[in-house]
Design a protein around this motif. Structure first.
Motif, mmCIF file in Angstrom:
data_model
loop_
_atom_site.group_PDB
_atom_site.id
_atom_site.type_symbol
_atom_site.label_atom_id
_atom_site.label_comp_id
_atom_site.label_asym_id
_atom_site.label_seq_id
_atom_site.Cartn_x
_atom_site.Cartn_y
_atom_site.Cartn_z
ATOM 1 N N SER A 57 0.817 -1.215 0.000
ATOM 2 C CA SER A 57 0.000 0.000 0.000
ATOM 3 C C SER A 57 0.848 1.262 0.000
ATOM 4 N N GLN A 96 2.474 9.810 -8.623
ATOM 5 C CA GLN A 96 1.586 9.947 -7.475
ATOM 6 C C GLN A 96 0.155 10.216 -7.911
ATOM 7 N N GLU A 97 0.007 11.073 -8.891
ATOM 8 C CA GLU A 97 -1.332 11.412 -9.381
ATOM 9 C C GLU A 97 -1.949 10.245 -10.147
ATOM 10 N N TYR A 127 -1.425 7.050 -9.877
ATOM 11 C CA TYR A 127 -1.721 5.862 -9.076
ATOM 12 C C TYR A 127 -2.351 6.196 -7.716
ATOM 13 N N ARG A 128 -2.851 7.386 -7.561
ATOM 14 C CA ARG A 128 -3.305 7.861 -6.262
ATOM 15 C C ARG A 128 -4.380 6.971 -5.637
ATOM 16 N N ASP A 129 -5.197 6.292 -6.453
ATOM 17 C CA ASP A 129 -6.269 5.446 -5.932
ATOM 18 C C ASP A 129 -5.838 3.997 -5.739
ATOM 19 N N ARG A 130 -4.585 3.698 -6.058
ATOM 20 C CA ARG A 130 -4.145 2.298 -6.003
ATOM 21 C C ARG A 130 -2.992 2.067 -5.033
ATOM 22 N N GLU A 160 0.118 4.436 -2.456
ATOM 23 C CA GLU A 160 0.738 5.704 -2.080
ATOM 24 C C GLU A 160 2.215 5.668 -2.445
#
Length: 265
Positions: free
Chosen positions: A32, A66-67, A69-72, A74
């Protein structure tokens, strides 16, 4: 263990991996949190060019990831600096100019030469170990711009006899002094799982050193696999919790904005 906070991609001189491939593999392995810690070895010229990355390009790419993959997962932005005693002021200024989440301070060079190259062609194992740990002590006395000391017994990986020729008892006095300096300055150490990958039978540093660090009052310990290719992300992480627990830890540490976050094992 949810976080691998020591990994490299093509911004490091010793990796050609796309950062996207590292991210995708970390997601596939159920992590995560990851932190890229590409090499910034100021004044290491033994590889033909100075082993540093373009900082602006690095941050631009990492922010894009970061943007994306932000939902997958950190993604945090770090660096692994190559410590040499005379670079204290340089790194202090460097870190003040860039908003890293996490900084590993590692000793890759001693006497201004990279130990991964021909160092042990010029020095016997005992002589090389002594030189390495003595310079590491100088590094942690002078340099304060790091968060954890990387792979403390890294030198064993490149010696003539490897772990077979390394008797920890011969160097424990100076290693304890190194650990005391780390603790006194509010820094930590890492448990680097790549020692297992390299066939040394233990992470860097050996569990005996991690245990002694805890006994001396050390509390900050991060975990990373030091992967340079996707397959090495979270290497042997199924062993990590038990090693930390056997050394007296009930938690491990992550960093965000250079601040430690303690996570229960």
């Amino acid at each position: 263990m949810r976080a691998d906070v020591h990994m490299h991609c093509g911004f490091s001189n010793d990796s050609e991996t796309r950062p996207e491939d590292m991210v995708e593999n970390a997601i596939a392995k159920g992590l995560s949190v990851i932190c890229f810690t590409d090499h910034y070895d100021k004044d290491n010229l033994d590889w033909g060019d100075e082993a540093i990355f373009d900082v602006e390009s690095y941050f631009q790419k990492m922010i894009e990831l970061q943007e994306e993959y932000r939902d997958r997962i950190e993604i945090r932005i770090g660096a692994e600096i190559g410590m040499q005693p005379y670079l204290a002021e340089y790194y202090q200024n460097f870190m003040a100019q860039h908003p890293f989440d996490f900084v590993i301070g590692s000793v890759h060079s001693v006497l201004e030469h990279d130990v991964a190259l021909d160092f042990f062609q010029k020095h016997s194992d005992p002589e090389g170990y002594k030189i390495y740990f003595e310079e590491m002590l100088q590094d942690v006395q002078k340099i304060k711009s790091y968060d954890v000391l990387g792979h403390l017994d890294y030198i064993v990986r490149y010696s003539n006899q490897g772990s077979k020729g390394f008797d920890l008892n011969d160097y424990m006095d100076i290693i304890e002094e190194i650990l005391k300096q780390v603790i006194a300055h509010g820094k930590g150490i890492e448990m680097n799982m790549s020692g297992l990958k390299y066939g040394l039978g233990a992470p860097h540093p050996q569990p005996e050193i991690i245990k002694r660090y805890r006994e001396l009052g050390g509390e900050i310990i991060t975990v990373g696999a030091d992967g340079h290719i996707p397959e090495h992300i979270a290497y042997d992480y199924h062993l990590a919790d038990d090693i930390l627990k056997s050394c007296g830890f009930k938690y491990y540490t992550e960093f965000k904005g250079r601040k430690p976050l303690f996570v229960k094992i």
